[in-house]
Design a protein around this motif. Structure first.
Motif, mmCIF file in Angstrom:
data_model
loop_
_atom_site.group_PDB
_atom_site.id
_atom_site.type_symbol
_atom_site.label_atom_id
_atom_site.label_comp_id
_atom_site.label_asym_id
_atom_site.label_seq_id
_atom_site.Cartn_x
_atom_site.Cartn_y
_atom_site.Cartn_z
ATOM 1 N N GLN A 197 -46.024 -10.001 -9.821
ATOM 2 C CA GLN A 197 -44.631 -9.577 -9.875
ATOM 3 C C GLN A 197 -43.956 -9.674 -8.503
ATOM 4 O O GLN A 197 -42.834 -10.141 -8.383
ATOM 5 C CB GLN A 197 -44.571 -8.128 -10.370
ATOM 6 C CG GLN A 197 -44.893 -7.986 -11.833
ATOM 7 C CD GLN A 197 -43.642 -8.046 -12.680
ATOM 8 O OE1 GLN A 197 -42.677 -7.353 -12.408
ATOM 9 N NE2 GLN A 197 -43.657 -8.888 -13.687
ATOM 10 N N LEU A 198 -44.683 -9.226 -7.482
ATOM 11 C CA LEU A 198 -44.124 -9.267 -6.132
ATOM 12 C C LEU A 198 -43.903 -10.702 -5.673
ATOM 13 O O LEU A 198 -42.915 -11.032 -5.037
ATOM 14 C CB LEU A 198 -45.072 -8.572 -5.150
ATOM 15 C CG LEU A 198 -45.020 -7.053 -5.114
ATOM 16 C CD1 LEU A 198 -45.858 -6.536 -3.969
ATOM 17 C CD2 LEU A 198 -43.587 -6.559 -4.965
ATOM 18 N N ILE A 251 -49.893 -18.202 1.920
ATOM 19 C CA ILE A 251 -50.958 -18.697 1.041
ATOM 20 C C ILE A 251 -51.449 -17.576 0.124
ATOM 21 O O ILE A 251 -51.361 -17.682 -1.089
ATOM 22 C CB ILE A 251 -52.125 -19.276 1.884
ATOM 23 C CG1 ILE A 251 -51.619 -20.457 2.729
ATOM 24 C CG2 ILE A 251 -53.265 -19.722 0.981
ATOM 25 C CD1 ILE A 251 -52.647 -21.014 3.689
ATOM 26 N N ASP A 252 -51.949 -16.498 0.692
ATOM 27 C CA ASP A 252 -52.589 -15.461 -0.130
ATOM 28 C C ASP A 252 -51.620 -14.795 -1.103
ATOM 29 O O ASP A 252 -51.978 -14.478 -2.235
ATOM 30 C CB ASP A 252 -53.184 -14.362 0.768
ATOM 31 C CG ASP A 252 -54.318 -14.888 1.613
ATOM 32 O OD1 ASP A 252 -54.612 -16.082 1.497
ATOM 33 O OD2 ASP A 252 -54.900 -14.111 2.381
ATOM 34 N N LEU A 253 -50.387 -14.581 -0.670
ATOM 35 C CA LEU A 253 -49.421 -13.878 -1.521
ATOM 36 C C LEU A 253 -48.810 -14.825 -2.558
ATOM 37 O O LEU A 253 -48.773 -14.518 -3.739
ATOM 38 C CB LEU A 253 -48.314 -13.274 -0.643
ATOM 39 C CG LEU A 253 -47.233 -12.470 -1.361
ATOM 40 C CD1 LEU A 253 -47.827 -11.231 -2.006
ATOM 41 C CD2 LEU A 253 -46.122 -12.069 -0.391
ATOM 42 N N ASN A 254 -48.362 -15.998 -2.107
ATOM 43 C CA ASN A 254 -47.611 -16.870 -3.005
ATOM 44 C C ASN A 254 -48.434 -18.002 -3.607
ATOM 45 O O ASN A 254 -48.089 -18.538 -4.655
ATOM 46 C CB ASN A 254 -46.418 -17.490 -2.261
ATOM 47 C CG ASN A 254 -45.373 -16.462 -1.902
ATOM 48 O OD1 ASN A 254 -45.327 -15.390 -2.508
ATOM 49 N ND2 ASN A 254 -44.556 -16.771 -0.923
ATOM 50 N N ASN A 255 -49.479 -18.422 -2.922
ATOM 51 C CA ASN A 255 -50.258 -19.569 -3.390
ATOM 52 C C ASN A 255 -51.738 -19.295 -3.189
ATOM 53 O O ASN A 255 -52.429 -20.002 -2.466
ATOM 54 C CB ASN A 255 -49.851 -20.834 -2.622
ATOM 55 C CG ASN A 255 -48.391 -21.154 -2.805
ATOM 56 O OD1 ASN A 255 -47.983 -21.569 -3.878
ATOM 57 N ND2 ASN A 255 -47.602 -20.920 -1.766
ATOM 58 N N GLU A 275 -53.625 -6.623 0.625
ATOM 59 C CA GLU A 275 -53.041 -5.295 0.415
ATOM 60 C C GLU A 275 -51.847 -5.081 1.347
ATOM 61 O O GLU A 275 -50.777 -4.633 0.930
ATOM 62 C CB GLU A 275 -54.118 -4.242 0.691
ATOM 63 C CG GLU A 275 -53.773 -2.859 0.239
ATOM 64 C CD GLU A 275 -54.365 -2.550 -1.127
ATOM 65 O OE1 GLU A 275 -54.406 -1.391 -1.489
ATOM 66 O OE2 GLU A 275 -54.786 -3.484 -1.836
ATOM 67 N N GLN A 276 -52.034 -5.450 2.624
ATOM 68 C CA GLN A 276 -50.936 -5.296 3.588
ATOM 69 C C GLN A 276 -49.754 -6.192 3.241
ATOM 70 O O GLN A 276 -48.597 -5.821 3.419
ATOM 71 C CB GLN A 276 -51.438 -5.627 4.997
ATOM 72 C CG GLN A 276 -52.335 -4.547 5.591
ATOM 73 C CD GLN A 276 -52.992 -5.001 6.884
ATOM 74 O OE1 GLN A 276 -53.395 -6.159 7.021
ATOM 75 N NE2 GLN A 276 -53.107 -4.096 7.847
ATOM 76 N N MET A 277 -50.049 -7.386 2.723
ATOM 77 C CA MET A 277 -48.956 -8.288 2.334
ATOM 78 C C MET A 277 -48.116 -7.655 1.232
ATOM 79 O O MET A 277 -46.887 -7.697 1.256
ATOM 80 C CB MET A 277 -49.525 -9.607 1.793
ATOM 81 C CG MET A 277 -50.203 -10.456 2.828
ATOM 82 S SD MET A 277 -51.123 -11.786 2.032
ATOM 83 C CE MET A 277 -52.171 -12.282 3.402
ATOM 84 N N LEU A 278 -48.808 -7.061 0.253
ATOM 85 C CA LEU A 278 -48.085 -6.459 -0.865
ATOM 86 C C LEU A 278 -47.249 -5.277 -0.361
ATOM 87 O O LEU A 278 -46.081 -5.133 -0.733
ATOM 88 C CB LEU A 278 -49.074 -6.009 -1.944
ATOM 89 C CG LEU A 278 -49.916 -7.144 -2.552
ATOM 90 C CD1 LEU A 278 -50.951 -6.594 -3.523
ATOM 91 C CD2 LEU A 278 -49.033 -8.159 -3.265
ATOM 92 N N GLU A 308 -41.921 -3.059 1.274
ATOM 93 C CA GLU A 308 -41.118 -2.489 2.365
ATOM 94 C C GLU A 308 -39.850 -3.313 2.582
ATOM 95 O O GLU A 308 -38.748 -2.777 2.702
ATOM 96 C CB GLU A 308 -41.989 -2.485 3.626
ATOM 97 C CG GLU A 308 -41.395 -1.772 4.807
ATOM 98 C CD GLU A 308 -42.163 -2.106 6.083
ATOM 99 O OE1 GLU A 308 -43.418 -2.198 6.030
ATOM 100 O OE2 GLU A 308 -41.503 -2.310 7.114
ATOM 101 N N ILE A 309 -39.997 -4.655 2.595
ATOM 102 C CA ILE A 309 -38.824 -5.508 2.832
ATOM 103 C C ILE A 309 -37.855 -5.422 1.651
ATOM 104 O O ILE A 309 -36.636 -5.362 1.829
ATOM 105 C CB ILE A 309 -39.249 -6.976 3.076
ATOM 106 C CG1 ILE A 309 -40.235 -7.061 4.245
ATOM 107 C CG2 ILE A 309 -38.029 -7.844 3.376
ATOM 108 C CD1 ILE A 309 -40.784 -8.452 4.494
#
Lengths: 440, 440
Positions: free
Chosen positions: A354-355, A132-136, A407-410, A415-416
């Protein structure tokens, strides 16, 4: 219900169906409440002197000589700060053993906000779930449903989202909850120690389906009290809107209305819009955000309920089981938050958008690789890396059991990417690569 | 004497009225309820019973409430000051309404009656004129706003006098015309026109000959649209229809842009309110909002007003076209409009057609599209209304097939441009509707 002086009483019903009664009465107002042998009912149709009432708790045991009293007013809810921490039924009466609420009586299902007076939503609602937070990304004032098959753990996800979201009040509107789900919500709220900021309106499967029709209006009347009067950030959870729509179709069917698409009433779009459009960012700082659940029949989003919902809500969050990672994930292809660009890179770090794009595009490449694999084609080195990436991306970011900061998600995404790809393969702008790429 | 009536039946916003005199199809009436006057429109007459669709919530309406028929159809007010206006579907000015919530029965004037406009006469006393001929002009923003002989005037008139150059309000007489019977008729800057009737005060409608640059390269290069042409953008929700329309609105080569948000999400309309006043028109360097009128009927506003909104928008375009201007009408979305038609048809218990849409849906939409076009005015100049509509289809359904939804089909007959957004743009997580060159 207190007896009032002007109350008019009738004792001769002309017709009874499972959900409605019809009688001859005069001076009855549209939407007005009445009681039929003590059962709460609402005027849904008048034709000459014939008045049709929908009886919320069903008409079992209602005789033709039932006593019908009109209340002279549409449904109301008593609002005050005493609502906090309490559980109510569809009529706004406490079901937690506590006292009745004292406060101002407000009409439910009131008017709409003038669109010109709204403010543009701009505050991030973090949920800890990267899918959710990263993509949506969710924004306060947004309305968004979970589209999920009935076997997906949507109520659990919703409870997680509610408890992690940084809001002043959470209003739960439960429609057709199983007793187990109801107790789950109650336990989750209690054990999180968050009960004082939660108000719940609950209709369980044990209770008559037509009662559900009151739940969204009750929940949103409470939400408007806190958002408009108290300038608070309010999050409204509505589960399950498919069962709400089913209740609408029951009533219209009993009234012999011609069914529209998928035997839903013709007014489904307007009925749903009236609820969802209560989501708003108010000029004085208060906001109402709505997260709903629309259960699907075997993923079918062409059915009238999800189809109409999709045209009203600002995106949808699609839950599905991912066999490769063994997790339930927020599907990055079929999910969409229409307001995400209002906060991504503005309230979050600059590299966010971008990510997100790179992550989802590489995940799409993995899907292509998977199709190749299943059809017996040779896989390139890139395909193989994509497949490994997809598994890790699903496990560490898309899965609903993730709970990390944006922040951790980014950082996790960087990292991946670094583990499986070269900077060029991700297609991310050089300035961000220079700044954030995880070097060994 | 005007016709009166009494309410005798109510189902949601469809009200049956028993009348005491003649009523016309599409005639307007006011229903009195609790000190409010609710506007409604006749949509069916059977004997002495008229079925009217109410443009407001019918809560609290009673049988026996009095109804007054107005002897006219739904009209828009046309005059200087429409540009940069923000109206609801019935042309109420949303910016001058009081309070955050919309009040039932509050109708606001679409034009500011106090503003002084610098008038320059164009006609001479003794000139022979007919409807839509230019009498003078005022500057509205940077556009020459022609003051015309009202469209409703039939036959030839002689100009008796024209006001000298100077500042006038819209209600002051700027010309006096003499009809063939020698009667003098004063003309102001304001006229009214029924929205559901096409304005046909022009010499002919030739084939469009010029390209209307949309500013979107992929359209202008491969699928250019003609000035006065029609087009539509089909696509499932979330594919980027609205994004594309906003892009066209920002860069399209037109003098006047009317955006009809028909049943749209309020937060998307807020985006227009927030963005447009900041944006600069690439063709003139002026603020984009100065040439834009927004008709905003969000999904939670009453369904009947949603149906009216596209007609209101089209009539405003036709008005500016008669001044020799290039107008662009963007309707978002016509499928929600079709849903409104479906809802009312269902309420009237008409037998449903395909997917429960009314059987004349295709004819209604074709008629509407046909109101666009380039016209040759009586004075030899040309004006154009280019119309681009949007049609939704369910997400991921029939990905590459032709639009098969019934509300999409009729659009195909009259239109000359189909801007199909392929499903594939959703898949790789690329924000759809964006130029691929902007990504990366």
């Amino acid at each position: 219900m207190a007896t009032k002086a002007y109350q008019r009483t009738y004792t001769q019903l002309q017709a009874i169906t499972k959900a409605t009664v019809t009688l001859n009465a005069r001076g009855v107002a549209n939407d007005e409440l009445a009681t039929v042998n003590g059962k709460l009912a609402q005027v849904v149709k008048t034709k000459g002197d014939a008045v049709t009432l929908q009886v919320f708790s069903g008409t079992e045991g209602v005789p033709t000589n039932a006593e019908v009293s009109f209340q002279g007013a549409p449904p109301t809810l008593r609002v005050s700060d005493q609502l906090s921490g309490r559980f109510f039924n569809a009529y706004g009466h406490p079901i937690d053993g506590g006292p009745e609420i004292e406060g101002e009586e407000r009409e439910v299902g009131g008017p709409s906000v003038n669109p010109y007076k709204r403010r543009q939503p701009s505050e991030l609602i973090p949920t800890g779930i990267a899918g959710i937070d990263l993509n949506n990304t969710l924004v306060s004032g947004q309305k968004i449903p979970f589209f999920a098959d009935p076997d997906q753990p949507y109520n659990r996800v919703m409870a997680d989202v509610a408890l992690r979201a940084d809001v002043d009040k959470i209003i739960l509107g439960g429609m057709g909850l199983t007793n187990d789900d109801y107790l789950f919500f109650r336990h989750a709220f209690e054990s999180a120690g968050a009960l004082d900021k939660i108000v719940s309106f609950v209709n369980t499967t044990e209770e008559p389906p037509v009662e559900r029709l009151l739940i969204p209006d009750m929940a949103l009347a409470a939400a408007e009290y806190f958002a408009v009067d108290k300038n608070e950030k309010v999050l409204v959870l509505l589960t399950d809107m498919t069962l709400y729509a089913d209740a609408l179709s029951i009533v219209s069917n009993r009234m012999d209305q011609i069914p529209s698409k998928d035997s839903m009433p013709g007014s489904l779009y307007s009925d749903l819009a009236k609820i969802y459009e209560k989501a708003v960012q108010l000029p004085d700082g208060g906001s109402i955000t709505i997260i709903a659940v629309t259960t699907l029949n075997d993923g079918d989003i062409t059915h009238a309920i999800p189809d109409n919902t999709g045209y009203i809500t600002e995106g949808q969050l699609f839950l599905r089981a991912d066999p490769d990672s063994g997790k339930v994930i927020v599907d990055p292809f079929r999910s969409l938050s229409r307001l995400k660009q209002l906060v991504q890179g503005k309230k979050t770090r600059e590299d966010h958008a971008q990510l997100m794009n790179a992550g989802v595009r590489l995940y799409a490449d993995a899907q292509n690789a998977k199709t190749k694999l299943e059809n017996g084609f040779d896989l390139s080195d890139y395909d193989l890396r994509c497949l490994d990436y997809a598994k890790e991306y699903a496990t560490r970011l898309l899965s609903i059991d993730v709970n990390i900061t944006v922040e951790q998600m980014l950082d996790t995404a960087w990292e991946i990417f670094a583990k499986y790809f070269s900077p060029a393969e991700t297609g991310i702008k050089q300035v961000f690569v220079d700044k954030y790429w995880k070097k060994d | 004497m005007s016709t009166h009536g009494k309410v005798t039946g109510i189902v949601s916003n469809l009200v049956t009225v028993t009348v005491d005199g003649p009523v016309a199809e599409n005639e307007l009436c006011y229903i009195s309820v609790g000190g409010n006057q609710l506007l409604a429109e006749v949509i069916r007459v059977t004997g002495d019973k008229a079925s009217v669709q109410v443009f407001e919530s019918t809560r609290g309406l009673k049988n026996g409430d009095s109804v007054e028929f107005l002897g006219k159809m739904l009209e828009v007010t046309l005059g200087p000051g429409l540009l940069s206006g923000i109206y609801d579907g019935l042309q109420n000015n949303l910016t001058t309404m009081t309070g955050v919530f919309l009040k039932r029965g509050e109708y606001t004037d679409p034009l500011d009656r106090k503003v002084l406009w610098a008038f320059t006469p164009l006609a001479q006393p003794g000139d022979k004129v007919i409807a839509a001929d230019w009498l003078g002009e005022v500057k509205e923003g940077w556009l020459p706003h022609k003051i015309m002989v009202p469209f409703s005037f039939k036959g030839e008139f002689t100009v008796k006098s024209v006001a000298p150059a100077g500042n006038y309000t819209v209600d002051e007489t700027i010309a006096v015309l003499t009809d063939k019977d020698g009667e003098d008729i004063p003309v102001t800057m304001v006229q009214k026109w029924p929205v559901k009737v096409a304005v046909k005060c022009y010499k002919e409608k030739p084939r469009p000959t010029r390209i209307m640059e949309t500013g979107v390269r992929v359209i202008d290069t491969f699928n250019p649209i003609a000035e006065g042409g029609t087009g539509f953008i089909p696509g499932p929700f979330g594919c980027g229809k609205t994004v594309l329309q906003h892009a066209i609105a920002k860069q399209g080569d037109a003098d006047v842009i009317v955006m009809a948000a028909c049943g749209e999400r309020a937060n998307e309309v807020v985006e227009i309110f927030t963005e447009f006043p900041e944006l600069v028109d690439p063709h003139t360097g002026r603020k984009l909002m100065e040439r834009t009128t927004i008709i905003c009927n969000t999904s939670n506003m009453p369904v009947a007003a949603r149906e009216a909104s596209v007609y209101t928008a089209m009539t405003i375009c036709e008005y500016y076209r008669a001044m020799g201007l290039k107008c662009l009408l963007l309707a978002d979305s016509t499928s929600r409009w079709a849903q409104a038609l479906r809802e009312m048809s269902n309420r009237m218990e008409e037998l449903p057609g395909q997917d429960a849409f009314p059987v004349d849906l295709s004819a209604i939409i074709s008629n509407f599209y046909a109101r666009a076009g380039m016209v040759l005015l009586n004075n030899g100049q040309t004006g154009a209304v280019t119309f681009i509509g949007q049609e939704g289809r369910p997400l991921l359904l029939r990905p590459r097939a032709e639009p098969r939804r019934p509300e999409a089909l009729p659009g195909r007959q009259p239109d000359r441009l189909l801007l199909q957004i392929p499903r594939v743009s959703r898949d790789p997580g690329i924000p759809a509707g964006k130029d691929p060159e902007e990504l990366g």
